[in-house]
Design an enzyme around this catalytic site. Sequence first.
Site, PDB file in Angstrom:
ATOM      1  N   ASP A 209      41.768  47.439  27.962  1.00 56.88           N
ATOM      2  CA  ASP A 209      40.902  46.444  27.312  1.00 56.88           C
ATOM      3  C   ASP A 209      39.635  47.080  26.755  1.00 56.88           C
ATOM      4  OD1 ASP A 209      42.298  44.136  27.339  1.00 56.88           O
ATOM      5  OD2 ASP A 209      41.176  43.135  28.918  1.00 56.88           O
ATOM      6  N   ASP A 362      42.264  37.739  42.061  1.00 56.53           N
ATOM      7  CA  ASP A 362      43.090  38.235  43.159  1.00 56.53           C
ATOM      8  C   ASP A 362      43.117  37.258  44.335  1.00 56.53           C
ATOM      9  OD1 ASP A 362      40.434  38.617  43.661  1.00 56.53           O
ATOM     10  OD2 ASP A 362      40.553  40.777  43.970  1.00 56.53           O
TER      11      ASP A 362
END
Length: 627
Positions: A209, A362
């Site tokens: 990214d 997460d």
Amino acid sequence: MAPNAVVVTIEKPDNNFSLVELNGQDPTLFPEKQKGVSPKQLTWFILLQANRAFVCLSSLAMAFRTMFVSAKKRVALLDVEEEPKNRGRLYKVIKAFLVISIVALVIEVVAHCKKWNLNLIQPWEVQGLMHWSYMTWLSFRVDYIAPLYKNLKPKIDGEAYDIEDSSSFPKVLVQIPMCNEREVYAQSIGAACQLDWPKDRILIQVLDDSNDGNLQLLIKEEVSAWQEKGVNIIYRHRLIRTGYKAGNLKSAMSCEYVKDYEFVAIFDADFQPNPDFLQRTIPHFKGNPELGLVQARWSFVNKDENLLTRLQNINLCFHFEVEQQVNGVFLNFFGFNGTAGVWRIKTLEESGGWLERTTVEDMDIAVRAHLNGWKFIFLNDVKVLCELPESYEAYKKQQHRWHSGPMQLFRLCLPAIITSKISIWKKANLIFLFFLLRKLILPFYSFTLFCIILPLTMFIPEAELPLWVICYVPIFMSFLNILPSPKSFPFLVPYLLFENTMSVTKFNAMVSGLFQLGSAYEWVVTKKTGRSSESDLLAFAEREEKIHRRNSESGLELLSKLKEEEKVPLIKKRNKIYRKELVLAFLLLTAAARSLLSAQGVHFYFLLFQGLSFLVMGLDLIGEQMS
């Protein structure tokens, strides 16, 4: 012995040479020391040492006699009060344990002296009641107690994969999400490409990214180098970077070929798994269809770099050794650490996949998978090398995200937790222990008590806090936290002060996440330094040389230019000023001065050192100072 003759030469540019000869036979020039000792001196020396020994022994004897006499008087004058029934029972229980311990010690000493051993003694060789009792105790330990502890460690069920038949291995997808990770991209890619798994059963996705064009070229070049070595690796780059890491992973999972894979291993850009990582994690899924996640432990290449990294290591050792391991054994649930873990792809799909609603994607996916009935395993003996933030600025931003995100997630997940089909015990664990205790109650307690209430009570002596509140309880809690890392015991007091200081950042992050303030949505990539072992550096240099040989002349010039930009040395910068920490430092130091006037010893020292620790943090004097 001195030499017979010594010749000394002195040379001067403008004068003649001069030689001086010294005859070694002259006793006035080289006098020798007398080595002999007369019998009289030896006698006096022995008498002196004997006198010292006699004085020492007599002093010890007098000290023991005085102690015995004092204890005897205390016992004679002791007025024993009748204790309540419950306290008397507890005393009896303690005495019973003491008696059992003494008896067990005596038996162990006898067994050691007679060399009794369960593996060497046959039943017909047992002699006497004590011998039989000891053998029975050893057998009971081996058959009933030891298995309980052995079962705490996850075991692999079923047979291992057939090495000669690669088709018996499940297909594994390895993802390396990164964003402007200039310092560490080569290490993580290299480590992933060296995983020991059949090449036709593994695919590595480098999910870049980065918004730096030059860095993108470098990462592509690294990927191409491994592709030419036969590694199944691809490079992916998103033009629109939405959703941060969650968006990156979600985009990668939408690829058509992902449906051919059964498991996905995720490594952040600074993580370097050992080649046997998949061999030690994937087999746990075999024969265990309810297992959704296998999480490995982190180990740190720079844990001894400075005081900041040492203190972080204490926190994370407690997190892995206690929180993750205990929850994994007794609840089959814990928070996914975001990296160094292997997911069953079916688990991700049935739990809703990666969502971009918080900065802790997460933890989000772990909670949703747990609510859907999936089980987790934590492997404390499988370690993946990574980095700790070395600067206070990077660590502060990381902790802000780690404490604001859970509060965001708590608001979003609370209705789903309450209405889920899991047991009440697991719901209580999720709400009170997983979310509220570590992420809300402890930061609130530390900040309000030590940073607000305690300093203000110094100006109101009538409201003085008891000593156990400000001293015994915090030290005891810090002692428990430091137990998983015994080498860090010298840092017990700095750790206590450091945790109280960080409570400001954690409290601020908790409030912003709970009330959906703007800073709760901030995502800043943690700054890395790219520290490696010497072997890693040698391997990296060898790989760079091969890249240069392979490229054409024009490509070589381009790569060299990029490498020069990459190797710009880190420059020192001015320390940042953190206003909250500085204001609290002056508040605590002012309260310490007031405490000194009131002659409050422990309160004064605590406020003084806590104020100094806030001052160090506020002036950014801990950790590395790098741009």
